[in-house]
Design a protein around this motif. Structure first.
Motif, PDB file in Angstrom:
ATOM      1  N   SER A 247       0.882  -1.282   0.167  1.00 45.98           N
ATOM      2  CA  SER A 247      -0.502   0.328   0.016  1.00 45.98           C
ATOM      3  C   SER A 247       0.843   1.025   0.145  1.00 45.98           C
ATOM      4  O   SER A 247       0.207   2.079  -0.383  1.00 45.98           O
ATOM      5  CB  SER A 247      -1.277   0.207   1.656  1.00 45.98           C
ATOM      6  N   TYR A 248       2.286   1.578   0.493  1.00 45.89           N
ATOM      7  CA  TYR A 248       2.773   2.248   0.222  1.00 45.89           C
ATOM      8  C   TYR A 248       3.240   3.068  -1.018  1.00 45.89           C
ATOM      9  O   TYR A 248       3.730   3.661  -1.148  1.00 45.89           O
ATOM     10  CB  TYR A 248       4.321   1.953   0.865  1.00 45.89           C
ATOM     11  N   PHE A 249       2.942   1.925  -2.172  1.00 43.11           N
ATOM     12  CA  PHE A 249       3.363   2.109  -3.549  1.00 43.11           C
ATOM     13  C   PHE A 249       2.115   2.814  -4.330  1.00 43.11           C
ATOM     14  O   PHE A 249       2.120   2.711  -5.489  1.00 43.11           O
ATOM     15  CB  PHE A 249       4.064   1.023  -4.166  1.00 43.11           C
ATOM     16  N   ILE A 250       0.868   2.463  -3.654  1.00 42.27           N
ATOM     17  CA  ILE A 250      -0.387   3.106  -4.097  1.00 42.27           C
ATOM     18  C   ILE A 250      -0.077   5.058  -3.974  1.00 42.27           C
ATOM     19  O   ILE A 250      -0.834   5.144  -5.830  1.00 42.27           O
ATOM     20  CB  ILE A 250      -1.389   2.934  -3.003  1.00 42.27           C
ATOM     21  N   GLY A 251       0.274   5.592  -2.989  1.00 43.19           N
ATOM     22  CA  GLY A 251       0.951   6.375  -3.564  1.00 43.19           C
ATOM     23  C   GLY A 251       1.292   7.259  -4.754  1.00 43.19           C
ATOM     24  O   GLY A 251       0.803   7.999  -5.408  1.00 43.19           O
ATOM     25  N   PRO A 252       2.188   6.859  -5.445  1.00 45.64           N
ATOM     26  CA  PRO A 252       2.447   7.319  -6.260  1.00 45.64           C
ATOM     27  C   PRO A 252       1.643   6.687  -7.853  1.00 45.64           C
ATOM     28  O   PRO A 252       1.085   7.646  -8.553  1.00 45.64           O
ATOM     29  CB  PRO A 252       4.597   6.563  -6.775  1.00 45.64           C
ATOM     30  N   LEU A 253       0.673   6.476  -7.726  1.00 43.78           N
ATOM     31  CA  LEU A 253      -0.014   5.710  -8.414  1.00 43.78           C
ATOM     32  C   LEU A 253      -1.205   7.228  -8.639  1.00 43.78           C
ATOM     33  O   LEU A 253      -1.439   7.661  -9.582  1.00 43.78           O
ATOM     34  CB  LEU A 253      -0.799   4.756  -8.498  1.00 43.78           C
ATOM     35  N   ILE A 254      -1.696   7.530  -7.522  1.00 43.17           N
ATOM     36  CA  ILE A 254      -2.735   8.524  -7.346  1.00 43.17           C
ATOM     37  C   ILE A 254      -1.934   9.171  -7.913  1.00 43.17           C
ATOM     38  O   ILE A 254      -2.353  10.534  -8.124  1.00 43.17           O
ATOM     39  CB  ILE A 254      -2.896   8.440  -6.022  1.00 43.17           C
TER      40      ILE A 254
END
Length: 173
Positions: free
Chosen positions: A138-145
């Motif tokens: 879930s730490y890597f959802i931020g860059p996708l957003i």
């Protein structure tokens, strides 16, 4: 209203104070308590990437280092974690800027996404190197957003450049 190489829209030069204010606003957004939520983008990385692509002569690795140091101190994280990630992000964004600006906004967002994920990955690897736990996927959802926010960020950050210098009906251009 994205200016591309095929459009006839001429942008005004960006004012240095607007770049500075947008970077400070991104830092303030990262200071909010919600910035540690899993799906929140790294606002500094997004705005830094944008200005490194658009104005690479004004915003580059020096600004990335200063903003990264500020974020390291503010987050209380490993000193150099944000610095290293932001400097790499600024370098790669500057190197890809000429190629990136030829594409429409949606394709730009797709090409910026690996840059933002890479910056987040560098931060995670630096945290893991000093013994922290893996933050989870879930730490890597931020860059996708953040990549999805590339389109509205482009419109907002280019808005002051769209204002006409003067309204002259007899002017040929």
């Amino acid at each position: 209203m994205q200016p591309t190489f095929s459009s006839s829209r001429i942008l005004l030069p960006v004012r240095p104070w607007f770049i500075f204010l947008s970077l400070i606003a991104a830092v303030l957004l990262n200071f909010l308590p919600t910035s540690h939520w899993p799906a929140m983008p790294d606002w500094v990385a997004l705005v830094l990437c944008f200005w490194s692509v658009r104005e690479f002569r004004r915003v580059g690795m020096g600004w990335a280092f200063i903003l990264g140091l500020l974020m390291d101190v503010a987050d209380g994280s490993v000193l150099g974690q944000h610095c290293f990630a932001y400097v790499l992000l600024a370098y790669v964004s500057t190197a890809a800027s000429r190629r990136l600006l030829w594409f429409p906004l949606a394709q730009q967002a797709l090409q910026v996404m690996p840059l933002l994920v890479g910056a987040q990955l560098v931060q995670a690897l630096m945290r893991l190197a000093v013994g922290a736990e893996f933050p989870g996927l879930s730490y890597f959802i931020g860059p996708l957003i953040a990549a999805l926010l590339w389109i509205p960020a482009t419109f907002i950050l280019l808005l002051p450049q769209y204002q006409p210098v003067e309204q002259d009906p007899d002017r040929p251009i």
